[in-house]
Design an enzyme around this catalytic site. Structure first.
Site, PDB file in Angstrom:
ATOM      1  N   SER A 149      -0.059  -4.497  -1.677  1.00 32.33           N
ATOM      2  CA  SER A 149       1.163  -5.278  -1.458  1.00 32.33           C
ATOM      3  C   SER A 149       2.251  -4.732  -2.375  1.00 32.33           C
ATOM      4  O   SER A 149       2.558  -3.547  -2.302  1.00 32.33           O
ATOM      5  CB  SER A 149       0.882  -6.775  -1.702  1.00 32.33           C
ATOM      6  N   HIS A 176       1.186  -4.734   2.913  1.00 30.01           N
ATOM      7  CA  HIS A 176       2.061  -5.851   3.248  1.00 30.01           C
ATOM      8  C   HIS A 176       3.493  -5.351   3.411  1.00 30.01           C
ATOM      9  O   HIS A 176       4.179  -5.037   2.434  1.00 30.01           O
ATOM     10  CB  HIS A 176       2.029  -6.922   2.146  1.00 30.01           C
ATOM     11  N   ASP A 269      -4.729 -11.975  -1.600  1.00 26.33           N
ATOM     12  CA  ASP A 269      -5.197 -11.404  -0.338  1.00 26.33           C
ATOM     13  C   ASP A 269      -6.044 -10.164  -0.597  1.00 26.33           C
ATOM     14  O   ASP A 269      -5.646  -9.276  -1.358  1.00 26.33           O
ATOM     15  CB  ASP A 269      -4.003 -11.044   0.552  1.00 26.33           C
TER      16      ASP A 269
END
Length: 331
Positions: A149, A176, A269
């Site tokens: 991310s 992401h 995540d």
């Protein structure tokens, strides 16, 4: 009946796909966008029928038909913008074993429906609905899956730039980034590293030496037959695409050798998904605190015991390569 589509035109693929799913008992096994890809996919996962475009880049449908009928034979129908215009090529393909030919259909065209029904009877396939069989490739390359991310693009560049051009593993990445920017991200990444980078399209199969990047705001998932797909479920994940959802699907279905890597990023995540990979026998790596832009996702993974190794960014590439046969760092 399992039907594959080989066509380099996205609109034609969509038209064919919509027609196939109208037929009881039929579904799309995979899609190839050139003849080489069709030959390779057919060798790994031979369908009941291929709808083969005549004109395609890299290898046209005629040559692809020749290879398929000699190596992994199945029923083939040639699809072209004009059967009359390309009659010579159509007849050449039929000489190699193609059953028939049809003009590229419109979305409301019933001609292909009738053609498939005839071929279904010809090859003895039932039109009764049943659960699709699972066809797995006979041999699997090593697979590296990565999630990232905040700070991910630079971290990925650092790792991937250390992989050699003859890299023997397949790589799939969930970064992401919003779908409207992901094509630009893939293009940028492709310019930074020696290996080819592509967006992961539906029906793609991880391949050695190729890097696939999740390309929509839906979840990237691996299906039981090991092809990649997209799914809106589960809806209760704030990250879309979710590293967790992808890692879990890979842990469930990929039976070959693999390395899971969780990189810098905010939130959690990927931590649970990395744990699933470890429990499935994968080698798992989390980026360390010192080299993370945001020590969030890897931190949770470490706390959960998801990572076999916790490494600085510069050491992750060599750690991946250690688990792959006959691979070494360039230089």
């Amino acid at each position: 009946m399992r039907i594959a589509i080989a066509n380099d035109m996205f609109m034609a693929v969509e038209a064919l796909r919509r027609i196939v799913v109208k037929i009881p008992g039929c579904y799309v096994a995979w899609v190839a966008y050139d003849g080489v890809e069709a030959v390779n996919k057919c060798a790994l996962d031979t369908p009941d029928l291929i709808l083969m475009d005549v004109l395609m880049p890299s290898m046209d449908g005629v040559e692809a038909t020749r290879h398929i009928m000699s190596e992994s034979p199945c029923a083939i129908v040639m699809v072209t913008a004009s059967v009359n215009r390309y009659a010579a090529k159509v007849f050449e393909a039929m000489g190699y074993g193609a059953l028939d030919a049809i003009n590229t259909p419109a979305l409301d065209d019933d001609g292909l429906l009738n053609k498939i029904a005839t071929i279904t009877r010809l090859i003895g396939k039932s039109s009764r609905r049943r659960s699709p069989p699972i066809h797995r490739p006979k041999s699997l390359p090593p697979l590296i899956v990565m999630g990232a991310s905040t700070g991910g693009p630079q971290a990925l560049t650092t790792i991937l730039s250390q992989f050699p051009q003859d890299f023997g593993a397949a790589v799939v990445i969930v970064q992401h980034v919003d779908a409207q920017f992901v094509q630009g991200f893939a293009t940028w990444l492709n310019e930074q590293i020696p290996l080819p980078v592509e967006l992961a399209i539906a029906d793609a199969l991880p391949q050695p030496g190729k890097i696939l990047v999740a390309g929509t705001n839906l979840h990237l998932v691996m299906r039981p037959n090991l092809i990649l797909s997209y799914d809106k479920e589960p809806l209760n994940f704030s990250s879309r695409p979710s590293v967790d959802v992808f890692f879990r699907s890979v842990a469930k279905h990929w039976t070959g050798k693999g390395v899971g890597v969780l990189l810098t990023g905010m939130g959690q995540d990927g931590a649970q998904g990395l744990k699933r990979l470890r429990e499935a026998g994968w080698h798992t790596i989390a980026q360390d605190r010192k080299t993370c832009v945001v020590y969030g996702m890897p931190k949770v993974a470490v706390e959960l015991g998801s990572a076999v190794e916790v490494l600085p960014l510069e050491a992750i590439a060599s750690a991946c390569i250690k688990f792959l046969p006959n691979s070494k760092l360039p230089g």
